[in-house]
Design a protein around this motif. Structure first.
Motif, mmCIF file in Angstrom:
data_model
loop_
_atom_site.group_PDB
_atom_site.id
_atom_site.type_symbol
_atom_site.label_atom_id
_atom_site.label_comp_id
_atom_site.label_asym_id
_atom_site.label_seq_id
_atom_site.Cartn_x
_atom_site.Cartn_y
_atom_site.Cartn_z
ATOM 1 N N ASN A 1 11.408 1.939 -18.030
ATOM 2 C CA ASN A 1 10.560 2.152 -16.853
ATOM 3 C C ASN A 1 9.167 2.572 -17.299
ATOM 4 O O ASN A 1 8.887 2.693 -18.496
ATOM 5 C CB ASN A 1 11.189 3.166 -15.897
ATOM 6 C CG ASN A 1 11.305 4.558 -16.476
ATOM 7 O OD1 ASN A 1 10.796 4.850 -17.560
ATOM 8 N ND2 ASN A 1 11.980 5.438 -15.760
ATOM 9 N N GLU B 1 11.344 -0.148 -10.125
ATOM 10 C CA GLU B 1 12.432 0.499 -10.850
ATOM 11 C C GLU B 1 13.677 0.615 -9.971
ATOM 12 O O GLU B 1 14.797 0.372 -10.410
ATOM 13 C CB GLU B 1 12.006 1.887 -11.335
ATOM 14 C CG GLU B 1 13.066 2.574 -12.153
ATOM 15 C CD GLU B 1 12.647 3.948 -12.637
ATOM 16 O OE1 GLU B 1 13.508 4.634 -13.223
ATOM 17 O OE2 GLU B 1 11.485 4.344 -12.447
ATOM 18 N N VAL C 1 8.818 -2.521 -14.748
ATOM 19 C CA VAL C 1 9.725 -2.504 -15.887
ATOM 20 C C VAL C 1 9.052 -3.147 -17.098
ATOM 21 O O VAL C 1 8.419 -4.189 -16.988
ATOM 22 C CB VAL C 1 11.023 -3.257 -15.534
ATOM 23 C CG1 VAL C 1 11.969 -3.305 -16.711
ATOM 24 C CG2 VAL C 1 11.711 -2.619 -14.336
#
Length: 147
Positions: A9, A104, A68
């Motif tokens: 992340n 995320e 991401v």
């Protein structure tokens, strides 16, 4: 050989990791190295814009997709061009599963399906499937039809 595929992340926490041929005592080093590499270089990078690095005689191709970061590490026949193909297949599959570049939360909601796709793409350090339609069929957990 493909040594690693990692998803992280924006804070640098690992969401998914797959190592192949990397001893357990070296995995922490690779995790921290890749997250630091991304923190240093992925600021302001556009979605799917590939960056390349080399470390300890291996190649690293990495990018951002939504919230991401994706890292692919390879050596020998998996140079930066082969890794670019692998990461494009991974990006395509993740976008297909999520329907768009993932946040995320969306990534974690689709975690199981993404892991299935990743398992169909990379098997024991080798690129197994690069065809998006075949990957989609295989992740439905039904037997593939022969052409």
């Amino acid at each position: 050989m493909l040594l690693a595929v990692l998803f992280a992340n924006s804070e640098g926490n690992i969401l998914v990791e797959r190592f192949s041929g990397v001893p357990a005592e070296e995995r922490l080093h690779w995790r921290s190295f890749l997250v630091k590499l991304g923190a240093d270089n992925l600021k302001g990078v556009k979605n799917e814009e590939l960056l390349v690095a080399c470390h300890k005689s291996v190649y690293i191709v990495y990018t951002v997709l939504g919230d991401v970061s994706i890292y692919v590490v390879g050596k020998d026949e998996y140079d930066e061009l082969a890794l670019a193909e692998v990461i494009f297949v991974i990006i395509s599959s993740v976008k297909d599963v999520c329907g768009k570049p993932p946040t995320e939360r969306l990534f974690l909601d689709k975690y199981g399906k993404i892991c299935l796709c990743l398992d169909e793409i990379v098997w024991k350090g080798m690129l197994e499937n690069a065809d998006k339609d075949r990957i989609r069929r295989l992740t439905r957990l039904k037997p593939p039809t022969e052409f």
